[in-house]
Design a protein around this motif. Structure first.
Motif, PDB file in Angstrom:
ATOM      1  N   MET A  80      -6.725   2.692   2.099  1.00  0.00           N
ATOM      2  CA  MET A  80      -6.240   1.330   2.311  1.00  0.00           C
ATOM      3  C   MET A  80      -5.203   1.301   3.437  1.00  0.00           C
ATOM      4  N   GLU A  81      -4.366   2.321   3.498  1.00  0.00           N
ATOM      5  CA  GLU A  81      -3.361   2.414   4.563  1.00  0.00           C
ATOM      6  C   GLU A  81      -4.036   2.415   5.931  1.00  0.00           C
ATOM      7  N   SER A  82      -5.076   3.221   6.063  1.00  0.00           N
ATOM      8  CA  SER A  82      -5.810   3.289   7.322  1.00  0.00           C
ATOM      9  C   SER A  82      -6.423   1.937   7.675  1.00  0.00           C
ATOM     10  N   GLY A  83      -7.009   1.270   6.668  1.00  0.00           N
ATOM     11  CA  GLY A  83      -7.629  -0.035   6.898  1.00  0.00           C
ATOM     12  C   GLY A  83      -6.634  -1.096   7.329  1.00  0.00           C
ATOM     13  N   VAL A  84      -5.452  -1.092   6.716  1.00  0.00           N
ATOM     14  CA  VAL A  84      -4.433  -2.084   7.081  1.00  0.00           C
ATOM     15  C   VAL A  84      -3.919  -1.837   8.493  1.00  0.00           C
ATOM     16  N   LEU A  85      -3.761  -0.579   8.879  1.00  0.00           N
ATOM     17  CA  LEU A  85      -3.351  -0.279  10.252  1.00  0.00           C
ATOM     18  C   LEU A  85      -4.392  -0.781  11.248  1.00  0.00           C
ATOM     19  N   MET A  86      -5.658  -0.674  10.872  1.00  0.00           N
ATOM     20  CA  MET A  86      -6.725  -1.202  11.730  1.00  0.00           C
ATOM     21  C   MET A  86      -6.626  -2.722  11.839  1.00  0.00           C
ATOM     22  N   LEU A  87      -6.384  -3.402  10.709  1.00  0.00           N
ATOM     23  CA  LEU A  87      -6.235  -4.862  10.728  1.00  0.00           C
ATOM     24  C   LEU A  87      -5.028  -5.282  11.568  1.00  0.00           C
ATOM     25  N   THR A 123       0.836  -1.209   0.000  1.00  0.00           N
ATOM     26  CA  THR A 123       0.000   0.000   0.000  1.00  0.00           C
ATOM     27  C   THR A 123       0.864   1.250   0.000  1.00  0.00           C
ATOM     28  N   ASP A 124       1.921   1.252   0.821  1.00  0.00           N
ATOM     29  CA  ASP A 124       2.822   2.405   0.896  1.00  0.00           C
ATOM     30  C   ASP A 124       3.509   2.674  -0.439  1.00  0.00           C
ATOM     31  N   LEU A 125       3.914   1.610  -1.123  1.00  0.00           N
ATOM     32  CA  LEU A 125       4.588   1.770  -2.413  1.00  0.00           C
ATOM     33  C   LEU A 125       3.682   2.464  -3.431  1.00  0.00           C
ATOM     34  N   VAL A 126       2.434   2.020  -3.509  1.00  0.00           N
ATOM     35  CA  VAL A 126       1.501   2.608  -4.476  1.00  0.00           C
ATOM     36  C   VAL A 126       1.140   4.035  -4.057  1.00  0.00           C
ATOM     37  N   MET A 127       0.937   4.242  -2.762  1.00  0.00           N
ATOM     38  CA  MET A 127       0.501   5.551  -2.261  1.00  0.00           C
ATOM     39  C   MET A 127       1.522   6.640  -2.576  1.00  0.00           C
ATOM     40  N   CYS A 128       2.791   6.407  -2.272  1.00  0.00           N
ATOM     41  CA  CYS A 128       3.788   7.452  -2.524  1.00  0.00           C
ATOM     42  C   CYS A 128       4.154   7.553  -4.007  1.00  0.00           C
ATOM     43  N   SER A 129       4.062   6.438  -4.739  1.00  0.00           N
ATOM     44  CA  SER A 129       4.398   6.460  -6.169  1.00  0.00           C
ATOM     45  C   SER A 129       3.325   7.149  -7.007  1.00  0.00           C
ATOM     46  N   SER A 130       2.134   7.294  -6.459  1.00  0.00           N
ATOM     47  CA  SER A 130       1.069   7.966  -7.207  1.00  0.00           C
ATOM     48  C   SER A 130       1.216   9.484  -7.185  1.00  0.00           C
ATOM     49  N   THR A 131       2.068   9.998  -6.299  1.00  0.00           N
ATOM     50  CA  THR A 131       2.183  11.458  -6.169  1.00  0.00           C
ATOM     51  C   THR A 131       3.615  11.994  -6.282  1.00  0.00           C
ATOM     52  N   ILE A 132       4.560  11.340  -5.640  1.00  0.00           N
ATOM     53  CA  ILE A 132       5.906  11.927  -5.513  1.00  0.00           C
ATOM     54  C   ILE A 132       6.646  12.037  -6.851  1.00  0.00           C
ATOM     55  N   PRO A 133       6.623  11.035  -7.743  1.00  0.00           N
ATOM     56  CA  PRO A 133       7.308  11.214  -9.035  1.00  0.00           C
ATOM     57  C   PRO A 133       6.829  12.447  -9.797  1.00  0.00           C
ATOM     58  N   LYS A 134       5.514  12.690  -9.797  1.00  0.00           N
ATOM     59  CA  LYS A 134       4.988  13.884 -10.473  1.00  0.00           C
ATOM     60  C   LYS A 134       5.466  15.147  -9.782  1.00  0.00           C
ATOM     61  N   ALA A 135       5.499  15.136  -8.446  1.00  0.00           N
ATOM     62  CA  ALA A 135       5.983  16.302  -7.700  1.00  0.00           C
ATOM     63  C   ALA A 135       7.444  16.599  -8.050  1.00  0.00           C
ATOM     64  N   LEU A 136       8.264  15.561  -8.148  1.00  0.00           N
ATOM     65  CA  LEU A 136       9.675  15.751  -8.505  1.00  0.00           C
ATOM     66  C   LEU A 136       9.820  16.278  -9.934  1.00  0.00           C
ATOM     67  N   CYS A 137       8.953  15.826 -10.832  1.00  0.00           N
ATOM     68  CA  CYS A 137       8.969  16.348 -12.206  1.00  0.00           C
ATOM     69  C   CYS A 137       8.627  17.842 -12.218  1.00  0.00           C
ATOM     70  N   ILE A 138       7.728  18.256 -11.343  1.00  0.00           N
ATOM     71  CA  ILE A 138       7.387  19.682 -11.233  1.00  0.00           C
ATOM     72  C   ILE A 138       8.575  20.469 -10.696  1.00  0.00           C
ATOM     73  N   PHE A 139       9.206  19.951  -9.650  1.00  0.00           N
ATOM     74  CA  PHE A 139      10.320  20.649  -9.013  1.00  0.00           C
ATOM     75  C   PHE A 139      11.544  20.731  -9.924  1.00  0.00           C
ATOM     76  N   TRP A 140      11.855  19.642 -10.612  1.00  0.00           N
ATOM     77  CA  TRP A 140      13.102  19.565 -11.374  1.00  0.00           C
ATOM     78  C   TRP A 140      12.971  20.023 -12.824  1.00  0.00           C
ATOM     79  N   PHE A 141      11.910  19.633 -13.485  1.00  0.00           N
ATOM     80  CA  PHE A 141      11.801  19.852 -14.940  1.00  0.00           C
ATOM     81  C   PHE A 141      10.648  20.781 -15.330  1.00  0.00           C
ATOM     82  N   HIS A 142       9.914  21.287 -14.332  1.00  0.00           N
ATOM     83  CA  HIS A 142       8.774  22.178 -14.575  1.00  0.00           C
ATOM     84  C   HIS A 142       7.722  21.532 -15.478  1.00  0.00           C
ATOM     85  N   LEU A 143       7.570  20.217 -15.343  1.00  0.00           N
ATOM     86  CA  LEU A 143       6.538  19.494 -16.106  1.00  0.00           C
ATOM     87  C   LEU A 143       5.247  19.529 -15.293  1.00  0.00           C
ATOM     88  N   LYS A 144       4.550  20.628 -15.418  1.00  0.00           N
ATOM     89  CA  LYS A 144       3.394  20.897 -14.557  1.00  0.00           C
ATOM     90  C   LYS A 144       2.069  20.449 -15.164  1.00  0.00           C
TER      91      LYS A 144
END
Length: 321
Positions: A112-119, A71-92
């Motif tokens: 899903m992260e919240s649900g797994v922590l509950m489990l 869950t953590d892998l998908v969660m951070c990969s859905s946002t951080i690569p795009k954020a880095l593209c904005i910061f580094w290459f101005h691909l907005k």
């Protein structure tokens, strides 16, 4: 007037403008973000590898940990690569449909992260309060079923976000002052009525976060009662130590999540937008970064496996020399 009615008020694309007020120093902000993302990817992939190939980790607790890592892998990969593209290459630029897809994955896997922590809290409750029945209650089929139900709950509750966002007319420009397509950040660009979006977002937060926190609280209340009833201090410390890593994971996940969610809806003019956006990124980046570190340090079985693998590789090197 007829032409206006026929005009498609969905923009072809949005512009993710990054962190307002900090555009000049975004390149410096990107380095800790990138470092944390690398640690998150390496750490969680390493945990998944250990759990997959180490027979001693084929237990319910570690299966839930594998769910958390995935869950953590998908969660951070859905946002951080795009954020880095904005910061580094101005691909907005991001297309309208890509924005909806990013929104869906981000919110689904934070749910899903919240649900797994509950489990995992329920797992600790059963392990401490019913140790003799632990393996018979949490069988592999049961773990698979509760994991699937947790995933489906997140998917079914988040899917309406995309439809509620897509139905809105957008006539306030297409610039999103954020690093990713957060539901309310996109909805606030609309000139239509977003009250339904805000109310539904609050309902989802209560149905997922509120329910999960309630279950976690009840689980730890029962755990605390069971531990206090133990006569031996060593037994109490041992029981508490099995929960330490999970408590840390809860703190890392829920603290920035609550701040991000409620500040976005009720902040007024008291919290700078840049602060909100940085915390929103920490919300999807801190748990994936810290969870493998905490579990690697605090969990003896995982620590022993890592030491054994590292010592084995050193032995191979020494023999080859």
């Amino acid at each position: 007037m007829l032409m206006l009615n026929k005009t498609d008020l969905h923009p072809a694309s949005f512009i993710l403008n990054g962190i307002p007020g900090l555009v000049d120093i975004q390149i410096w902000i990107s380095f800790p973000f990138c470092s944390m993302y690398v640690v998150a990817m390496v750490g969680n992939c390493g945990l998944l590898y250990l759990i997959r190939y180490e027979d001693s980790l084929h237990k319910p607790m570690y299966y839930f940990l594998a769910m958390l890592s995935l869950t953590d892998l998908v969660m951070c990969s859905s946002t951080i690569p795009k954020a880095l593209c904005i910061f580094w290459f101005h691909l907005k630029k991001i297309s309208f449909d890509e924005c909806l897809v990013q929104m869906f994955f981000t919110h689904t896997f934070t749910g899903m992260e919240s649900g797994v922590l509950m489990l995992m809290a329920l797992d600790r409750y059963i392990a401490i309060c019913y140790p003799l029945r632990y393996s018979t209650i949490l069988t592999n089929p049961v773990i698979a079923k509760v994991g699937l139900v947790t995933f489906l709950r997140a998917v079914l509750l988040i899917i309406p976000f995309t439809f509620l966002t897509k139905r809105l007319p957008y006539c306030r420009g297409n610039i999103i002052y954020h690093t990713y397509c957060d539901h309310m950040s996109v909805a606030k660009l609309s000139c239509g009525n977003v009250k339904i979006n805000a109310i539904y977002g609050l309902m989802v937060a209560l149905l997922i976060g509120g329910f999960d926190i309630l279950c976690i609280t009840i689980s730890y209340t029962m755990i605390l009662r069971a531990v206090i009833s133990l006569s031996s201090t060593d037994a109490q410390q041992k029981a508490f130590s099995t929960c330490t890593a999970h408590i840390c994971a809860i703190v890392f996940s829920y603290s920035p999540a609550f701040f991000s969610f409620f500040s976005h809806r009720f902040r007024g003019h008291t919290i700078p937008p840049s602060c909100h956006i940085i915390v929103a990124n920490i919300y999807v980046l801190l748990p994936p970064t810290m969870n493998p570190v905490v579990y690697g340090v605090k969990t003896k079985q995982i620590r022993d496996c890592i030491i054994r693998i590292l010592s084995g590789s050193k032995d191979i090197k020494s023999h080859s020399i």
